[in-house]
Structure formats: C-alpha cells, structure tokens
Design a protein around this motif. Structure first.
Motif, PDB file in Angstrom:
ATOM      1  N   GLN A  85       0.863  -1.197   0.000  1.00 42.35           N
ATOM      2  CA  GLN A  85       0.000   0.000   0.000  1.00 42.35           C
ATOM      3  C   GLN A  85       0.894   1.241   0.000  1.00 42.35           C
ATOM      4  O   GLN A  85       1.242   1.778   1.059  1.00 42.35           O
ATOM      5  CB  GLN A  85      -0.918  -0.018   1.223  1.00 42.35           C
ATOM      6  CG  GLN A  85      -2.048  -1.012   1.152  1.00 42.35           C
ATOM      7  CD  GLN A  85      -3.125  -0.625   0.146  1.00 42.35           C
ATOM      8  OE1 GLN A  85      -3.096   0.469  -0.431  1.00 42.35           O
ATOM      9  NE2 GLN A  85      -4.069  -1.526  -0.076  1.00 42.35           N
ATOM     10  N   PRO A  86       1.267   1.706  -1.191  1.00 42.92           N
ATOM     11  CA  PRO A  86       2.097   2.928  -1.236  1.00 42.92           C
ATOM     12  C   PRO A  86       1.334   4.112  -0.655  1.00 42.92           C
ATOM     13  O   PRO A  86       0.162   4.306  -0.948  1.00 42.92           O
ATOM     14  CB  PRO A  86       2.363   3.120  -2.730  1.00 42.92           C
ATOM     15  CG  PRO A  86       2.050   1.785  -3.357  1.00 42.92           C
ATOM     16  CD  PRO A  86       0.974   1.193  -2.521  1.00 42.92           C
ATOM     17  N   SER A  87       1.994   4.883   0.173  1.00 38.17           N
ATOM     18  CA  SER A  87       1.343   6.051   0.751  1.00 38.17           C
ATOM     19  C   SER A  87       1.439   7.238  -0.223  1.00 38.17           C
ATOM     20  O   SER A  87       2.359   7.310  -1.036  1.00 38.17           O
ATOM     21  CB  SER A  87       1.996   6.412   2.088  1.00 38.17           C
ATOM     22  OG  SER A  87       3.381   6.679   1.922  1.00 38.17           O
ATOM     23  N   ALA A  88       0.413   8.147  -0.128  1.00 37.06           N
ATOM     24  CA  ALA A  88       0.421   9.342  -0.979  1.00 37.06           C
ATOM     25  C   ALA A  88       1.671  10.167  -0.676  1.00 37.06           C
ATOM     26  O   ALA A  88       2.115  10.216   0.481  1.00 37.06           O
ATOM     27  CB  ALA A  88      -0.835  10.162  -0.716  1.00 37.06           C
ATOM     28  N   PRO A  89       2.318  10.829  -1.660  1.00 37.04           N
ATOM     29  CA  PRO A  89       1.816  10.966  -3.037  1.00 37.04           C
ATOM     30  C   PRO A  89       2.258   9.870  -3.978  1.00 37.04           C
ATOM     31  O   PRO A  89       2.059   9.964  -5.181  1.00 37.04           O
ATOM     32  CB  PRO A  89       2.407  12.303  -3.454  1.00 37.04           C
ATOM     33  CG  PRO A  89       3.735  12.315  -2.759  1.00 37.04           C
ATOM     34  CD  PRO A  89       3.519  11.649  -1.429  1.00 37.04           C
ATOM     35  N   THR A  90       2.903   8.735  -3.454  1.00 35.94           N
ATOM     36  CA  THR A  90       3.347   7.675  -4.357  1.00 35.94           C
ATOM     37  C   THR A  90       2.149   7.067  -5.067  1.00 35.94           C
ATOM     38  O   THR A  90       1.102   6.800  -4.455  1.00 35.94           O
ATOM     39  CB  THR A  90       4.093   6.588  -3.564  1.00 35.94           C
ATOM     40  OG1 THR A  90       5.162   7.198  -2.840  1.00 35.94           O
ATOM     41  CG2 THR A  90       4.636   5.527  -4.482  1.00 35.94           C
ATOM     42  N   ALA A  91       2.289   6.838  -6.369  1.00 36.40           N
ATOM     43  CA  ALA A  91       1.179   6.280  -7.140  1.00 36.40           C
ATOM     44  C   ALA A  91       0.860   4.858  -6.677  1.00 36.40           C
ATOM     45  O   ALA A  91       1.750   4.076  -6.307  1.00 36.40           O
ATOM     46  CB  ALA A  91       1.519   6.276  -8.626  1.00 36.40           C
ATOM     47  N   ASP A  92      -0.423   4.523  -6.709  1.00 31.49           N
ATOM     48  CA  ASP A  92      -0.854   3.165  -6.358  1.00 31.49           C
ATOM     49  C   ASP A  92      -0.362   2.178  -7.402  1.00 31.49           C
ATOM     50  O   ASP A  92      -0.337   2.492  -8.607  1.00 31.49           O
ATOM     51  CB  ASP A  92      -2.385   3.121  -6.254  1.00 31.49           C
ATOM     52  CG  ASP A  92      -2.883   1.741  -5.904  1.00 31.49           C
ATOM     53  OD1 ASP A  92      -2.463   1.195  -4.869  1.00 31.49           O
ATOM     54  OD2 ASP A  92      -3.693   1.185  -6.675  1.00 31.49           O
TER      55      ASP A  92
END
Length: 399
Positions: A85-92
């Motif tokens: 689950q990448p955290s924002a702002p990393t893209a999903d």
C-alpha cells in the motif's frame, strides 16, 4: 473562493488555493468566470484522487477499483493480491503481487511459506509445495489466512503419514499401530503377520497374512511340512496331522516326521517260505521291522527228512539280529495248531529267541520225534514289548 470543505480561504495568482478540511482536496480549478467549487473532492473514497488529488487507484490486475480511508483497496483478479500500500503521493501499484507462486504471499498477501523442515521453498497455485527435508512431509495445507506450517509431519514415525503424506498404517489385524523409518511395522494380533510392505504411495495393508497356513506357519514365509506325513499348522505351530500309509512316528519327535516305515505284514496262511534245508545248510530271512506292535511276520522252513531217522542234523532257528532284544518268535507245526516242542523235555517254542529240536531217539533230556512229524514248521515273529520302535530283526534257519 468557495468555503466548501475549506478550513481557510486563500487566493494566489488568481487561483483559489484554500486549505482543505481533512479527507478533502481542491482537485479542480474552474477557470474564471466559473465559480470556485472549493475542496470539492472526497479523497477518502475517490478512486481517481485516493488519499490526495491526482492519485488514482491503479487498474493493474484489478477487477473493481475501490478507495477507502484514502487507501486503494481494489478487488483483485484471481491469483493476485494488493499486498503493498504505497502512501500518498506515491502512485498506487494496484494488485501488484502474484499470489499463485510468490513464496512470501502464497495464496494471499502476507502468507509466507514456512521454512520448517524445508530444503527449498516453492509456491504453486497458491499452495506451499516446498521440497521437504528427508523424513518429513508437507501433509497439510492450511487455508488462507492461516500461516503455512512447512513440512510439519515426520513421515518416519507418523502412523497416518508413514513413508509419505496420506499413507496411513492399516489397522487390519493390528494392535497397536506403529511406524518406524517410514515403514508400517505394527504389532500383529492373533495368528496374522505383516508379510508384505507395499511401497509408498500404495496404501499399507496391515497384518494381511494368516500365519496358520502351510506356507506361513508361525511367521511370514515359514513353510510347514513333515516327512512321510500330512502336516498341519492350525494352531500356528507346525505339527504332524497324520502319517502316510505304512509310516509311523515311533520316536515321538515331531520335527523329523514319520521316520519309520513299516515293511508290511502277513499271516500264517501267507507265510514267506525260506526254503528246504538239508544237513549243513542254512538260510537267512530279510532284515525286517514289526511296526506297530500288533503286526506279525510269518515264515515257513522245511527240514527235509534224511535216513536213517536218527541222522541228518538237528533243526535250528534263531535271531542273528534282534535290535534291543525286542523281538520274539513262536514255532508251530501247522497253522492254528499248538506250538512246537523245544530241546528241553516238555518245553514249547513260545516267546523264544532261538529254537533247537533234537532228532536223536531216546537221548535223555531231549524232546525227540520220528520222521512222521511234519517237516515244515511255521515261525511267527512279533514284538511283545510295549510302545513303538523302529528296531529290526533277522532270522536264520540252519541244520
């Protein structure tokens, strides 16, 4: 600048850049003269702006997209999982993990294949099918989300997985079950034996062999037979059931069978003729047995008359072989008649081992008879001793 979902209003370079309330974003900037829409986007649920503006939930291996609490929790295609689950702002990154073959996420996110008793780890079709150390098996497959238990079964000793997964030791004629070095070596009950050991994966057949048969007597592969006899193993011990015709177990030892062969019997009417003797002649019978005690052997001997009446030698019959002194004989002049006389005056030839008849007339102390007496005598040989014996005898008639 709109106040919708706005914590504080600001305008910079002709754009409303208001500070948004938590869970909302100012993701669109309507151009003038369109009215500003404030912090119009719910970033907690919006799949195109999940967690913040412009962060779309990926479509990679995704069946249906979803956003909850600002996190992309999309429904994955079969065989895939949203395990990172990448955290924002990393893209999903969508359902980025193949759970069919990933040993760290085998069958589902976070389900790692265990290294317990494992030689090498593998995942196939969402199941941990690791290569096990010798003597161990991966015999259970815990369902997701339960953690994998590796090669959890000792196949050297497990009675339900003996020699390999899913091979139980049979309970047929067994008490109790046991497995040793991957082989079912259960204790057999009654007259049964574990005479075959099917190789894995063939199912164990327990104590499948009756050990009270002539081929498996008292144990696996132990034959039962007795010389000159019919054998039996009904009790699990080899024994003589009955002797063959003409054979006897005279020594009472079971192991050597019916060791003594009877050589037949006859009657006075069918007596074996030993011939006619003149002076100086002799004849031997065959070496024979008398088994059992009730058996008799009969012979005839002819002492040919000579002249004068007082010459020609005295008839004699005696044993030249009499094993154990067990044999006696009687002498008769005719079948069914009384016993013949003996050398001693007044004696009769009953139960003797030698017989002598003096033909001299008038000699004191001797039984005499002129040549009118029958010159052929009948000899009955028998064993008066009790019990059985395989002893032999041989007669000699002489003149």
């Amino acid at each position: 600048c709109s106040g919708t979902n706005v914590a504080s209003v600001s305008c910079s370079n002709g754009l409303c850049n208001s500070s948004c309330n938590p869970g909302y974003g100012n993701c669109t900037q309507p151009a003038y003269p369109v009215a500003d829409n404030g912090c119009e986007t719910n970033t907690g649920t919006n799949v195109d702006n999940c967690g913040q503006c412009g962060r779309a939930c990926s479509l990679i291996n995704v069946a249906t997209r979803s956003c909850s609490g600002g996190t992309c929790n999309s429904t994955c295609n079969a065989g895939y999982g949203n395990c990172g689950q990448p955290s924002a702002p990393t893209a999903d990154d969508g359902c980025e993990t193949g759970t069919s073959s990933n040993t760290a996420h085998c069958g589902g996110c976070g389900r790692a294949c265990s290294g317990t008793n494992v030689a090498s780890v593998s995942c196939s079709n969402g199941l941990c099918n690791s290569s096990c150390n010798p003597g161990y098996g991966n015999c259970t497959q815990p369902a997701f989300p339960t953690g994998d238990d590796g090669c959890e079964i000792n196949t050297n000793t497990s009675t339900t997985h003996c020699g390999g997964c899913g091979r139980p030791c049979s309970s047929t004629n067994v008490a109790p079950l046991s497995c040793s070095t991957g082989t079912c070596n259960s204790t057999c009950s009654g007259l049964y034996g574990n005479c075959t050991q099917p190789a894995y994966p063939t199912a164990d057949n327990g104590c499948e062999t009756a050990t009270n048969t002539l081929t498996n007597c008292g144990g696996c592969g132990v034959p039962c037979s007795r010389a000159n006899a019919t054998a039996t193993c009904a009790t699990g011990t080899c024994q003589i059931a009955s002797c063959n015709g003409g054979y006897y177990n005279v020594d009472g030892i079971d192991g050597n069978g019916c060791e003594c062969q009877d050589d037949g019997q006859n009657t006075c009417a069918t007596a074996v003729g030993l011939g006619a003797l003149l002076t100086g002649q002799s004849v031997l019978s065959q070496v024979r047995k008398v088994v059992p005690n009730a058996v008799e052997d009969w012979y005839t001997v002819t002492f040919t008359p000579v002249t004068p009446n007082n010459g020609g030698g005295a008839p004699q019959i005696a044993f030249v072989q009499n094993d154990g002194g067990e044999f006696k004989f009687d002498v008769f002049y005719v079948c069914g008649g009384g016993a013949a006389g003996c050398r001693i005056e007044g004696g009769t030839a009953v139960g003797v081992t030698s017989w002598y008849f003096d033909e001299n007339f008038g000699t004191p102390g001797y039984t005499t008879r002129d040549w009118s007496w029958p010159t052929t005598v009948y000899v009955k040989v028998y064993r008066p001793v009790s019990g059985l014996s395989c002893a032999s005898y041989q007669l000699q008639a002489a003149r």
